[in-house]
Design a protein around this motif. Structure first.
Motif, short mmCIF file in Angstrom:
data_model
loop_
_atom_site.label_atom_id
_atom_site.label_comp_id
_atom_site.label_asym_id
_atom_site.label_seq_id
_atom_site.Cartn_x
_atom_site.Cartn_y
_atom_site.Cartn_z
N SER A 261 0.74 -1.22 0.05
CA SER A 261 0.03 0.12 0.01
C SER A 261 0.78 1.14 -0.01
O SER A 261 0.50 2.30 -0.69
N THR A 262 1.98 1.05 0.30
CA THR A 262 2.87 2.30 0.46
C THR A 262 4.07 2.23 -0.21
O THR A 262 5.04 3.28 -0.05
N GLU A 278 -2.62 5.69 -0.91
CA GLU A 278 -3.31 5.50 0.37
C GLU A 278 -3.35 6.94 0.80
O GLU A 278 -2.57 7.76 1.03
N HIS A 365 -3.08 -2.06 5.27
CA HIS A 365 -3.02 -0.39 5.18
C HIS A 365 -3.55 -0.08 6.24
O HIS A 365 -4.25 -0.82 7.25
#
Length: 500
Positions: A261-262, A278, A365
């Motif tokens: 997610s990152t 996100e 997340h």
């Protein structure tokens, strides 16, 4: 004609002024091409906008039209909720169609989003030559990205619908929005022209801003087009150029080829992927939640998402891996565990409630329904499998096997051991690219769609409890009654056009 194009006319018309009549004064307070497209920064802003529809395409629609509309995934029936008929019609090859059009909203929205990309890139390409750039490389880069995105959007449209209108210039008003359907040959000719020009204009991945189209992505797109057209030698040349560029490599572990997610975005295996972020900037995705079986409690959900505020999921689950796909993995194939997970749902009415789900995108997340995993469009492993296929089609089996084995070995499998080489490559594509919206297109371009889907439908109807139907439930009576190689055109668009 099309409402999708007409809606984008609100954008296009504002950016389009009359340039032939220099006596016509454009009000300084109105947004038009005369007041907006005046400096390089304006075109950078416009090309950013041209990427935006890709997020809605992959987040909301492409997995329905390209993956669940195949034998790779199905929906998880939740009799306590009812049905999500629009999705089921796609999965069940039962989309209501009359006179070549359909009211299915996912089909309509996919069509409109592709034309949004086309409308935005048309405006860039029509205006950019009139503006002076001090940095010619920047100008070429923006033009190359616009050409790539337009080619990609038309490639989606022609594979989904066959003949569609071919818009190559901005649409300034409602009256000029209607065009006849162009032939598939005309559309493919334009895609090839756009992608070829993009190759020459775009920089390689190593110097391009992450997430943007590159010369390698344009070569891969054009090779994909040639694979559909069975132009094996032309595809081979392009794919060899991607391989020899040194810009890409297989990530050692298959599970690490996909972003979290990152981080891990646009890695060395990524040829082109759709960007998500996100957070609260409006750039996040939530496709993972669409792929989960239901009903799911908050306590069950958090084991997958890791969110601090999990919420229960109701309705009906979509994009659930089929037993057919699960059985396709060979013993020892590391991709199976990386791609498919299992969860027990306490509120399920199906068997023991143990469902498979798509694990390759199941990254933890922070917030419920808000994640930043990028979506892979082209990966280097697909380049290698395309190359293996193009070589095999030309009788160059030894070379083809080399590239096939590169993909197999990364998955922990031994070298190809013989048999039908093309079938082995097709099989490898299925498990390597599972849940990346490739399966339906592969079945169509290899001439297997009708036979494979007909047999798949018969299995579901004969054994519905194997396909996530609770005892006493089964597919609708009209399931698998409309197996076709193309989607019908959207009825909402047909109502606005005299041509279809």
């Amino acid at each position: 004609m099309k409402k999708g194009i007409i809606l984008t006319c609100l954008f296009v018309a504002m950016l389009t002024g009359c340039k032939d009549d220099f006596l016509e004064i454009v009000p300084e307070t109105s947004l038009s091409s005369a007041t907006f497209f005046t400096k390089p920064a304006d075109f950078q802003q416009a090309i950013n906008a041209a990427y935006v529809p890709l997020r809605s395409i992959v987040n909301d629609h492409a997995w329905l039209l390209g993956e669940m509309h195949s034998d790779n995934t199905y929906y998880a029936r939740n009799p306590n909720f009812g049905a999500t008929e629009q999705q089921e019609d796609i999965a069940d090859f039962a989309i209501p169609t009359a006179n070549g059009v359909t009211s299915n909203t996912h089909v309509r929205d996919q069509y409109r989003l592709d034309y949004q990309i086309i409308a935005r890139t048309n405006q860039i390409l029509a205006s950019i030559d009139e503006v002076e750039f001090s940095d010619e490389a920047l100008k070429n880069n923006i033009m190359g990205q616009a050409l790539f995105l337009r080619a990609y959007a038309y490639f989606e449209l022609v594979r989904y619908f066959g003949s569609v209108p071919l818009h190559l210039i901005p649409v300034p008003n409602r009256q000029e929005a209607a065009l006849p359907l162009a032939s598939e040959e005309e559309i493919y000719a334009q895609i090839i022209d756009d992608a070829s020009r993009a190759i020459d204009l775009l920089p390689p991945k190593s110097v391009q801003e992450p997430g943007r189209a590159t010369s390698g992505a344009a070569r891969t797109l054009l090779a994909n087009v040639y694979m559909v057209q069975k132009k094996w030698a032309e595809a081979e040349t392009l794919l060899q150029e991607v391989v020899s560029s040194g810009e890409y490599a297989l990530v050692p572990e298959y599970a690490d080829a996909f972003s979290n997610s990152t981080g891990n975005k646009n890695n060395i295996e990524s040829v082109f992927e759709v960007q998500f972020l996100e957070g609260s900037a409006g750039l996040s995705g939530n496709f993972l939640y669409s792929f989960l079986p239901r009903p799911m409690t908050a306590e069950e959900l958090v084991t997958i998402t890791g969110t601090s505020n999990p919420q229960p999921l109701s309705e009906e689950g979509n994009n659930t891996p089929t037993p057919d796909l699960i059985a396709a993995y060979e013993e020892g194939d590391e991709r199976e565990d990386a791609s498919i997970g299992y969860i027990t749902l306490s509120g399920s009415s199906w068997k023991d409630g143990v469902y498979p789900y798509i694990k390759k995108y199941a990254k933890t997340h922070a917030l419920h329904g808000n994640h930043g995993m990028n979506w892979p469009v082209y990966r280097y492993s697909e380049v290698l499998l395309f190359l293996a296929e193009a070589l095999a089609q030309q009788g160059k089996d030894a070379e083809a096997i080399t590239y096939l084995n590169m993909v197999r070995n990364r998955a922990g499998l031994p070298d190809y051991s013989g048999g039908d080489l093309l079938e082995a490559i097709y099989h490898e594509r299925r498990v390597e690219l599972a849940f990346e919206n490739k399966r339906w297109f592969d079945l169509v371009r290899t001439g297997r769609a009708m036979d494979v889907i007909t047999a798949y439908g018969e299995r579901i109807k004969a054994n519905p409890q194997d396909y996530y139907y609770p005892e006493g439930f089964g597919p609708r009576s009209h399931a698998f009654s409309n197996i076709s190689l193309y989607y019908a055109l959207p009825a909402d668009e047909a109502a606005l056009s005299p041509y279809f």
